[in-house]
Write a protein that holds these residues in place. Structure first.
Motif, short mmCIF file in Angstrom:
data_model
loop_
_atom_site.label_atom_id
_atom_site.label_comp_id
_atom_site.label_asym_id
_atom_site.label_seq_id
_atom_site.Cartn_x
_atom_site.Cartn_y
_atom_site.Cartn_z
N CYS A 9 0.69 -1.48 -0.19
CA CYS A 9 0.28 0.05 -0.26
C CYS A 9 0.81 1.26 0.03
CB CYS A 9 -0.44 -0.21 1.38
SG CYS A 9 -1.96 1.30 1.30
N ASP A 10 0.26 2.48 -0.91
CA ASP A 10 0.87 3.41 -0.82
C ASP A 10 0.76 3.84 0.41
OD1 ASP A 10 2.53 6.06 -1.81
OD2 ASP A 10 0.23 6.32 -2.43
N PHE A 11 1.01 5.61 0.80
CA PHE A 11 1.23 6.09 1.75
C PHE A 11 0.89 7.77 1.43
CE2 PHE A 11 2.42 9.61 4.76
CZ PHE A 11 1.62 8.71 5.93
N ASP A 12 1.43 8.00 0.74
CA ASP A 12 1.19 9.80 0.73
C ASP A 12 -0.25 9.85 -0.10
OD1 ASP A 12 3.01 11.55 1.92
OD2 ASP A 12 4.19 10.84 1.39
N GLY A 13 -1.04 10.14 -0.01
CA GLY A 13 -2.41 11.01 -0.49
C GLY A 13 -3.15 9.05 -0.37
N THR A 14 -2.98 7.73 0.58
CA THR A 14 -3.47 6.84 0.45
C THR A 14 -4.02 6.85 1.47
OG1 THR A 14 -2.75 5.86 -1.96
CG2 THR A 14 -3.42 4.17 -0.72
N ILE A 15 -2.69 6.36 2.40
CA ILE A 15 -3.27 6.74 3.67
C ILE A 15 -3.58 7.60 4.26
CG2 ILE A 15 -2.31 5.49 6.18
CD1 ILE A 15 -0.91 3.57 4.13
N GLY A 167 -3.06 2.64 -4.58
CA GLY A 167 -1.91 3.51 -4.19
C GLY A 167 -2.67 4.80 -5.15
N ASP A 168 -2.72 5.60 -5.53
CA ASP A 168 -2.74 6.56 -5.77
C ASP A 168 -2.38 7.95 -7.17
OD1 ASP A 168 -1.28 7.53 -4.04
OD2 ASP A 168 -3.14 10.21 -4.15
N GLY A 169 -1.22 7.42 -7.05
CA GLY A 169 0.49 8.44 -7.36
C GLY A 169 0.55 7.67 -8.74
N ILE A 170 1.88 8.64 -9.45
CA ILE A 170 2.33 8.60 -10.39
C ILE A 170 3.91 7.22 -9.87
CG2 ILE A 170 4.27 8.97 -11.90
CD1 ILE A 170 3.50 11.31 -12.24
N SER A 171 4.33 7.53 -8.32
CA SER A 171 4.85 6.20 -8.12
C SER A 171 4.63 5.25 -8.00
CB SER A 171 6.04 6.81 -6.74
OG SER A 171 4.42 6.82 -6.05
N ASP A 172 2.88 4.62 -8.25
CA ASP A 172 2.76 3.23 -8.34
C ASP A 172 2.59 2.71 -9.41
OD1 ASP A 172 1.82 3.83 -5.01
OD2 ASP A 172 0.57 5.29 -5.94
N HIS A 173 2.55 3.77 -10.71
CA HIS A 173 2.25 2.54 -11.79
C HIS A 173 3.30 1.98 -12.16
CE1 HIS A 173 2.14 7.50 -14.17
NE2 HIS A 173 0.80 6.28 -12.95
#
Ligand SMILES: [Mg+2]
Ligand SMILES: [Zn+2]
Length: 238
Positions: A9-15, A167-173
């Protein structure tokens, strides 16, 4: 359980309700011209973080950082999501291209302990500055991150495990492309749509917890063929 899964799980903007990494440097520093230079490919993501950390426009202390973190909400579905993972004995790992200095503290402020976190490292200096380093950075991927989350995911997950990614962002692609089940919002959801990556859209982690419970109770999780091929290719390249 009959099969193994691993939730990443991503952190920033997700958690966290906001992108803390971004907002911290907005609050204490200056993003430009480095953000534009990174997007244009002139500097790498790690150089971008280094530049911002080196040239903070305001001194930062633990007290100021705490006061700033207190203003940022947590997604109220995070605890329920952890509960689903624990109920099914599924390992849960936070993967972030942000920094331990605020991730650990934010989780602590919200009473969350014992969750594994893989992220970049930052330290405050006695002079009110910050130094950053990238202990999990590896070669082999050119996505716009200091630490490629795909490499962390592939390094940690059991080779036969179904990879679940949130996730929610570019680093999650990059990690989403290699995951069997993807939960996506924001830029990640748009990217999944554009790249035909099947995913469950969500707006709150509560949605993820509910959907995941249903999936886990209903049936055996099947591997996603394209993700299996991508993982095989990534392993062969390493
Ligand atoms: Mg994010
Ligand atoms: Zn990558």
């Amino acid at each position: 359980m009959l099969y193994q899964c691993h939730i990443f799980c991503d952190f920033d903007g997700t958690i966290s309700g906001h992108d803390i990494g971004w907002e911290m440097f907005q609050r204490f520093g200056e993003q430009e011209p480095w953000n534009a230079q990174m997007i244009a490919g002139i500097i790498s993501a790690s150089e971008y973080w280094q530049k911002m950390a080196q040239e903070l426009t305001q001194p930062i202390t633990q007290e100021l950082l705490d006061a700033f973190l207190q203003t940022i909400p947590i997604d109220s579905g995070f605890q329920p999501l952890l509960a689903v993972a624990s109920e099914h004995s599924i390992p849960f790992t936070i993967v972030s291209d942000g920094f331990d200095i605020y991730i650990h503290r934010f989780l602590e402020l919200h009473g969350i302990r014992g969750v594994d976190v893989f992220c970049n490292h930052a330290e405050l200096t006695a002079e009110g500055g910050m130094t950053v380093s990238f202990p999990h950075a590896t070669e082999g991927c050119d996505c716009l991150t200091a630490t490629c989350k795909r490499n962390v995911v592939l390094g940690l997950a059991h080779p036969d495990a179904r990879i679940i990614y949130v996730g929610d962002g570019i680093s999650d692609h990059c990690p989403a492309e290699h995951a069997d089940i993807v939960f996506a919002k924001g830029k990640l959801a748009a990217w999944c749509n554009a790249n035909r990556i099947p995913h469950y859209p969500f707006s709150r982690l509560e949605d993820v917890a509910q959907q995941l419970s249903k999936i886990l109770e209903r049936r055996r999780l099947r591997p996603r063929h394209q993700a299996v091929l991508q993982r095989k290719a990534a392993w062969e390249r390493e």
